[in-house]
Design a protein around this motif. Structure first.
Motif, PDB file in Angstrom:
ATOM      1  N   MET A  79       0.848  -1.197   0.000  1.00  0.00           N
ATOM      2  CA  MET A  79       0.000   0.000   0.000  1.00  0.00           C
ATOM      3  C   MET A  79       0.882   1.244   0.000  1.00  0.00           C
ATOM      4  N   ASP A  80       0.560   2.242  -0.836  1.00  0.00           N
ATOM      5  CA  ASP A  80       1.373   3.444  -0.923  1.00  0.00           C
ATOM      6  C   ASP A  80       0.677   4.668  -0.347  1.00  0.00           C
ATOM      7  N   ARG A  81      -0.396   4.457   0.386  1.00  0.00           N
ATOM      8  CA  ARG A  81      -1.078   5.570   1.062  1.00  0.00           C
ATOM      9  C   ARG A  81      -1.627   5.081   2.390  1.00  0.00           C
ATOM     10  N   ILE A  82      -2.104   6.031   3.201  1.00  0.00           N
ATOM     11  CA  ILE A  82      -2.607   5.705   4.533  1.00  0.00           C
ATOM     12  C   ILE A  82      -4.042   5.185   4.429  1.00  0.00           C
ATOM     13  N   PRO A  83      -4.366   4.059   5.058  1.00  0.00           N
ATOM     14  CA  PRO A  83      -5.764   3.588   5.077  1.00  0.00           C
ATOM     15  C   PRO A  83      -6.677   4.635   5.694  1.00  0.00           C
ATOM     16  N   GLU A  84      -7.858   4.809   5.105  1.00  0.00           N
ATOM     17  CA  GLU A  84      -8.741   5.894   5.524  1.00  0.00           C
ATOM     18  C   GLU A  84      -9.862   5.456   6.459  1.00  0.00           C
ATOM     19  N   GLU A  85     -10.140   4.172   6.541  1.00  0.00           N
ATOM     20  CA  GLU A  85     -11.206   3.729   7.437  1.00  0.00           C
ATOM     21  C   GLU A  85     -10.851   2.362   8.013  1.00  0.00           C
ATOM     22  N   GLN A  90       2.785   3.458  25.051  1.00  0.00           N
ATOM     23  CA  GLN A  90       1.415   3.165  24.618  1.00  0.00           C
ATOM     24  C   GLN A  90       0.962   1.806  25.138  1.00  0.00           C
ATOM     25  N   PRO A  91      -0.331   1.632  25.381  1.00  0.00           N
ATOM     26  CA  PRO A  91      -0.833   0.357  25.911  1.00  0.00           C
ATOM     27  C   PRO A  91      -0.462  -0.817  25.013  1.00  0.00           C
ATOM     28  N   GLU A  92      -0.315  -1.970  25.620  1.00  0.00           N
ATOM     29  CA  GLU A  92       0.013  -3.172  24.861  1.00  0.00           C
ATOM     30  C   GLU A  92      -1.208  -3.644  24.071  1.00  0.00           C
ATOM     31  N   LEU A  93      -0.952  -4.282  22.960  1.00  0.00           N
ATOM     32  CA  LEU A  93      -1.991  -4.889  22.143  1.00  0.00           C
ATOM     33  C   LEU A  93      -2.141  -6.339  22.580  1.00  0.00           C
ATOM     34  N   ASP A  94      -3.287  -6.679  23.125  1.00  0.00           N
ATOM     35  CA  ASP A  94      -3.515  -7.996  23.721  1.00  0.00           C
ATOM     36  C   ASP A  94      -4.066  -8.969  22.678  1.00  0.00           C
ATOM     37  N   VAL A  95      -3.157  -9.660  22.002  1.00  0.00           N
ATOM     38  CA  VAL A  95      -3.549 -10.646  21.003  1.00  0.00           C
ATOM     39  C   VAL A  95      -2.831 -11.953  21.296  1.00  0.00           C
ATOM     40  N   SER A  96      -3.181 -13.003  20.581  1.00  0.00           N
ATOM     41  CA  SER A  96      -2.583 -14.316  20.812  1.00  0.00           C
ATOM     42  C   SER A  96      -1.123 -14.330  20.391  1.00  0.00           C
ATOM     43  N   ASP A  97      -0.405 -15.338  20.859  1.00  0.00           N
ATOM     44  CA  ASP A  97       1.028 -15.442  20.581  1.00  0.00           C
ATOM     45  C   ASP A  97       1.333 -15.611  19.100  1.00  0.00           C
ATOM     46  N   ALA A  98       0.366 -16.051  18.318  1.00  0.00           N
ATOM     47  CA  ALA A  98       0.589 -16.240  16.889  1.00  0.00           C
ATOM     48  C   ALA A  98       0.718 -14.916  16.140  1.00  0.00           C
ATOM     49  N   VAL A  99       0.291 -13.820  16.769  1.00  0.00           N
ATOM     50  CA  VAL A  99       0.309 -12.503  16.139  1.00  0.00           C
ATOM     51  C   VAL A  99       1.487 -11.692  16.691  1.00  0.00           C
ATOM     52  N   PRO A 100       2.334 -11.117  15.848  1.00  0.00           N
ATOM     53  CA  PRO A 100       3.442 -10.278  16.317  1.00  0.00           C
ATOM     54  C   PRO A 100       2.913  -8.938  16.825  1.00  0.00           C
ATOM     55  N   ALA A 101       2.547  -8.913  18.092  1.00  0.00           N
ATOM     56  CA  ALA A 101       1.820  -7.766  18.654  1.00  0.00           C
ATOM     57  C   ALA A 101       2.618  -6.468  18.552  1.00  0.00           C
ATOM     58  N   LEU A 102       3.924  -6.516  18.804  1.00  0.00           N
ATOM     59  CA  LEU A 102       4.722  -5.294  18.781  1.00  0.00           C
ATOM     60  C   LEU A 102       4.795  -4.712  17.376  1.00  0.00           C
ATOM     61  N   LYS A 103       4.907  -5.581  16.392  1.00  0.00           N
ATOM     62  CA  LYS A 103       4.958  -5.126  14.993  1.00  0.00           C
ATOM     63  C   LYS A 103       3.638  -4.483  14.591  1.00  0.00           C
ATOM     64  N   VAL A 104       2.528  -5.122  14.929  1.00  0.00           N
ATOM     65  CA  VAL A 104       1.221  -4.571  14.591  1.00  0.00           C
ATOM     66  C   VAL A 104       0.996  -3.252  15.317  1.00  0.00           C
ATOM     67  N   LYS A 105       1.359  -3.210  16.586  1.00  0.00           N
ATOM     68  CA  LYS A 105       1.222  -1.983  17.372  1.00  0.00           C
ATOM     69  C   LYS A 105       2.018  -0.847  16.738  1.00  0.00           C
ATOM     70  N   PHE A 106       3.226  -1.155  16.278  1.00  0.00           N
ATOM     71  CA  PHE A 106       4.055  -0.140  15.616  1.00  0.00           C
ATOM     72  C   PHE A 106       3.313   0.466  14.428  1.00  0.00           C
ATOM     73  N   PHE A 107       2.789  -0.374  13.554  1.00  0.00           N
ATOM     74  CA  PHE A 107       2.146   0.144  12.354  1.00  0.00           C
ATOM     75  C   PHE A 107       0.843   0.868  12.660  1.00  0.00           C
ATOM     76  N   LEU A 108       0.116   0.440  13.672  1.00  0.00           N
ATOM     77  CA  LEU A 108      -1.110   1.147  14.041  1.00  0.00           C
ATOM     78  C   LEU A 108      -0.812   2.590  14.423  1.00  0.00           C
ATOM     79  N   HIS A 109       0.317   2.795  15.066  1.00  0.00           N
ATOM     80  CA  HIS A 109       0.690   4.160  15.456  1.00  0.00           C
ATOM     81  C   HIS A 109       1.363   4.914  14.315  1.00  0.00           C
ATOM     82  N   ALA A 110       2.255   4.247  13.594  1.00  0.00           N
ATOM     83  CA  ALA A 110       2.998   4.922  12.533  1.00  0.00           C
ATOM     84  C   ALA A 110       2.096   5.405  11.411  1.00  0.00           C
ATOM     85  N   LEU A 111       1.054   4.662  11.111  1.00  0.00           N
ATOM     86  CA  LEU A 111       0.190   5.021   9.989  1.00  0.00           C
ATOM     87  C   LEU A 111      -0.589   6.310  10.220  1.00  0.00           C
ATOM     88  N   TYR A 112      -0.788   6.686  11.491  1.00  0.00           N
ATOM     89  CA  TYR A 112      -1.624   7.842  11.762  1.00  0.00           C
ATOM     90  C   TYR A 112      -0.907   8.983  12.483  1.00  0.00           C
TER      91      TYR A 112
END
Length: 248
Positions: free
Chosen positions: A1-7, A86-108
């Motif tokens: 993706m080359d732009r920020i998700p809008e919704e 920032q608060p931790e993202l509480d997901v199962s061990d199969a999900v790389p929580a720190l990586k997802v948390k990073f992108f949730l913040h970086a995108l916005y």
């Protein structure tokens, strides 16, 4: 993706496809992801300017992150923060929580300043992530001693200038011990009582005993960002604080 998700649905698809590479989320993880976005939305994505500050959390490098936070938070209606606060993202061990948390913040975040002082650790991984098209146009890189500002001996008339030159030598000198000896001699010629041991002790406090460097891969990316006017070298904390004025 080359732009920020809008919704929300678009962001969820981005996380699944571009961050998790198609990893399936169970319903509980999907709900946790949506809940995290809802909870953080008002706090991080409101009318104020947000600055997602990246860099090394190790001591003494984190002192420069704290300095950047202070400078940016001093601005009117601004919120500068680190991922660790920032608060931790509480997901199962199969999900790389720190990586997802990073992108949730970086995108916005409105701007993403990255303070770089060496080429190991988490800051380098963050550097690779922010080069994505969706993030690059809001990323500002601040590598320490990428350029040498104190190589002119005529500038070495104060302790601060001599110490700043010692930092630059730590990044660039082939034989640091010999270079510090020569620098100490120049300092004494200018009436400053500094020895090579004094300078070595100063480097220990500034660099934590690390011999700093940038790999060829990092250097290549630095050149790219310099050409895009997104890369600003600094040596002293005061210079870093001044260079942060390039962040809108």
């Amino acid at each position: 993706m080359d732009r920020i998700p809008e919704e929300t649905n678009e962001l969820t698809n981005f996380i699944l496809n571009d961050v998790l590479y198609g990893l399936e989320l169970d319903p509980k993880d999907s709900e946790q992801l949506l809940s995290y976005m809802r909870e953080r939305h008002e706090h991080l994505f409101g009318p104020h300017s947000t600055y997602f500050v990246l860099g090394s959390y190790e001591s003494p490098f984190k002192y420069r992150l704290d300095a950047a936070l202070n400078v940016l938070n001093y601005r009117h209606d601004a919120y500068a923060y680190l991922l660790a606060t920032q608060p931790e993202l509480d997901v199962s061990d199969a999900v790389p929580a720190l990586k997802v948390k990073f992108f949730l913040h970086a995108l916005y975040a409105d701007s993403i300043p990255l303070i770089l002082e060496h080429d190991t650790g988490g800051a380098v991984a963050e550097f690779g992530r922010v080069e994505r098209p969706a993030l690059l146009d809001r990323t500002f890189l601040f590598p320490r001693a990428r350029d040498e500002h104190y190589g002119d001996d005529s500038l070495l008339t104060t302790r601060d200038a001599v110490r700043a030159r010692a930092v630059e030598l730590a990044y660039h000198a082939d034989d640091l011990s010999a270079a510090l000896e020569t620098l100490a001699e120049r300092a004494r010629e200018n009436g400053l009582e500094l020895s090579a041991e004094d300078l070595d002790s100063y480097l220990e406090s500034e660099l934590g005993g690390r011999t700093p460097s940038y790999s060829g891969v990092i250097t290549d990316s630095l050149r790219h960002l310099e050409s895009l006017n997104r890369c600003f070298s600094w040596t002293t904390r005061e210079e870093l604080e001044a260079q942060l004025s390039h962040v809108p």
